[in-house]
Design an enzyme around this catalytic site. Structure first.
Site, PDB file in Angstrom:
ATOM      1  CG  ASN A 184      -0.224   0.081   2.518  1.00 22.53           C
ATOM      2  OD1 ASN A 184       0.015   1.173   3.032  1.00 22.53           O
ATOM      3  ND2 ASN A 184       0.171  -1.071   3.076  1.00 22.53           N
ATOM      4  CB  THR A 210       3.169   1.016   4.087  1.00 21.21           C
ATOM      5  OG1 THR A 210       2.055   0.718   4.934  1.00 21.21           O
ATOM      6  CG2 THR A 210       4.417   0.348   4.647  1.00 21.21           C
ATOM      7  CB  CYS A 240      -1.268  -4.708  -3.964  1.00 18.52           C
ATOM      8  SG  CYS A 240      -0.089  -3.423  -4.417  1.00 18.52           S
ATOM      9  CB  CYS A 293      14.072  14.609  -0.973  1.00 18.82           C
ATOM     10  SG  CYS A 293      13.424  14.559  -2.666  1.00 18.82           S
TER      11      CYS A 293
END
Length: 252
Positions: free
Chosen positions: A129, A132, A187, A247
């Protein structure tokens, strides 16, 4: 120095000039964290244990289901209903008793995830998923740990190595922004061809070995897509998003 037994066990790897005894010793001194023990994680874990990785930490809060068995080949019918981490640990220790396997049989909150990532040399994201995956990406980026992310659905697989031990060149969130993934399906809600899952999981293990032995040819920050219907691969270099909240210049 490898023992006689270790040399015999890993002699076909040691015979590779890119590995040799020094590379094998690096594997024997390494720790890998595998998040998700489904088709990807169970495939990767078997190859890493067989390769001689000293310590595997496997994390999953799910149980083995009958519908898992067409693609999660570490499990057997008698494992149905049992926690995946326990069944997989038994399989790995039967394969290589010298591999130390530690199980995390729970959902990892941010505190536990950060702790486990900080102890690992390489992290394999084998989850099913997107939330996560974003959490793992964040933890690895902050800790400066190499992340190898894999996914598979239908007839398609994707592979994204992100070596955060080097100068940042982007992250998973640059490829899949959080706002675009909020409504995505798990999924488990969709079909998948079993060998596609195994292919991606095996490649995650291969990339982990390359990183652990410090192979010069190891490259990161790209995405590979495998189309199993046409048997073709595509590859794109990852370009950092300057507006990425993880980032880029707009960090949280």
């Amino acid at each position: 120095m490898l023992s006689d037994q270790q040399f015999m066990r890993y002699q076909r790897q040691v015979a590779l000039p890119q590995i040799g005894e020094a590379g094998q010793q690096r594997l024997l001194n390494s720790q890998v964290l595998i998040i998700g023990c489904g088709g990807l994680g169970s495939a990767a874990a078997q190859f890493l244990a067989a390769a001689g990785v000293a310590r595997l930490v496997i994390a999953d809060d799910d149980q083995v289901a009958l519908s898992n068995l067409h693609r999660q080949l570490a499990y057997r019918v008698q494992d149905v209903g049992q926690p995946k981490v326990r069944a997989l640990a038994r399989s790995l220790q039967a394969l290589n008793p010298d591999c130390q396997v530690r199980t995390v049989e729970r959902y990892m909150d941010a505190t536990l995830l950060n702790l486990e990532v900080g102890l690992a040399d390489v992290v394999l994201d084998c989850s099913d998923n997107l939330p996560t995956r974003h959490q793992v990406n964040r933890a690895c980026h902050q800790a400066g740990v190499c992340l190898i992310s894999g996914s598979a659905i239908g007839w398609e697989g994707q592979l994204i190595p992100l070596d955060f031990t080097q100068r940042p060149q982007g992250c998973y969130q640059c490829v899949v922004p959080k706002q675009e993934s909020a409504a995505a399906l798990r999924c488990s809600d969709m079909g998948v061809a079993g060998p596609v899952v195994g292919t991606i999981g095996n490649l995650q293990a291969l990339l982990a070995v390359q990183k652990l032995i410090q192979l010069e040819e190891f490259h990161s920050h790209y995405m590979q897509r495998f189309d199993a219907l046409s048997m073709q691969w595509q590859k794109w270099q990852l370009i950092a998003d300057p507006h990425c909240l993880q980032c880029g210049c707009g960090k949280e």
